[in-house]
Design an enzyme around this catalytic site. Structure first.
Site, PDB file in Angstrom:
ATOM      1  N   TYR A  46      65.902  69.424 -26.655  1.00 14.37           N
ATOM      2  CA  TYR A  46      66.528  70.434 -26.626  1.00 14.37           C
ATOM      3  C   TYR A  46      68.182  70.916 -26.481  1.00 14.37           C
ATOM      4  CZ  TYR A  46      68.115  75.124 -24.234  1.00 14.37           C
ATOM      5  OH  TYR A  46      68.921  76.549 -24.027  1.00 14.37           O
ATOM      6  N   HIS A  97      69.967  72.749 -29.866  1.00 14.01           N
ATOM      7  CA  HIS A  97      71.710  72.851 -30.311  1.00 14.01           C
ATOM      8  C   HIS A  97      72.695  72.143 -30.000  1.00 14.01           C
ATOM      9  CE1 HIS A  97      68.737  74.788 -27.224  1.00 14.01           C
ATOM     10  NE2 HIS A  97      69.746  76.214 -27.603  1.00 14.01           N
ATOM     11  N   TYR A 128      79.543  80.880 -24.152  1.00 13.71           N
ATOM     12  CA  TYR A 128      78.502  80.929 -24.081  1.00 13.71           C
ATOM     13  C   TYR A 128      77.842  79.893 -23.966  1.00 13.71           C
ATOM     14  CZ  TYR A 128      73.084  81.786 -25.657  1.00 13.71           C
ATOM     15  OH  TYR A 128      71.817  81.717 -25.343  1.00 13.71           O
ATOM     16  N   TRP A 183      64.772  80.375 -34.929  1.00 17.94           N
ATOM     17  CA  TRP A 183      64.929  79.774 -34.021  1.00 17.94           C
ATOM     18  C   TRP A 183      63.927  79.400 -32.571  1.00 17.94           C
ATOM     19  CZ3 TRP A 183      68.418  76.101 -33.068  1.00 17.94           C
ATOM     20  CH2 TRP A 183      68.548  75.601 -31.746  1.00 17.94           C
ATOM     21  N   TRP A 184      63.452  80.720 -32.628  1.00 12.33           N
ATOM     22  CA  TRP A 184      62.732  81.115 -30.826  1.00 12.33           C
ATOM     23  C   TRP A 184      61.596  80.403 -31.502  1.00 12.33           C
ATOM     24  CZ3 TRP A 184      63.348  86.475 -30.310  1.00 12.33           C
ATOM     25  CH2 TRP A 184      64.244  87.407 -29.854  1.00 12.33           C
TER      26      TRP A 184
END
Length: 106
Positions: free
Chosen positions: A19, A23, A42, A78-79
């Site tokens: 993960y 990112h 964010y 991306w999802w």
């Protein structure tokens, strides 16, 4: 007017390094889309004990990154890429639980 928005998501066990790696290499076009949606400041945090991801963002418009209506193709890709390491909905959007703000101090 800036709105604060917080939510949590669930990371699958053993996927925290992947993960973080994904990112760290977030696509520039995805970052641009997020900014165009009015999202700034964010951050995503990982709770090692529960595998819960806590996210916080400030939104200058009505939307936020968890809106699943009228999703652009870049966000959908991306999802789709992240679906193997997170709990997701049928459309591969992350299962996301909004959190109610109970206190804020400037």
């Amino acid at each position: 007017m800036t709105r604060r928005f917080a939510f949590k998501m669930k990371l699958k066990p053993g996927c925290e390094k992947e993960y973080a790696r994904r990112h760290a290499a977030i696509w520039p076009e995805l970052k641009q889309i997020i900014k165009e949606q009015g999202v700034g400041n964010y951050s995503i945090y990982w709770d090692k004990e529960t595998n819960i991801l806590f996210a916080y963002q400030e939104c200058g418009k009505e939307g936020n990154t968890q809106n699943t209506y009228n999703v652009d193709p870049v966000t959908q890709r991306w999802w789709d890429m992240m679906a193997d390491i997170m709990e997701v909905n049928a459309d591969n959007s992350p299962v996301s639980i909004p959190l109610k703000e109970l206190f804020h101090m400037d």
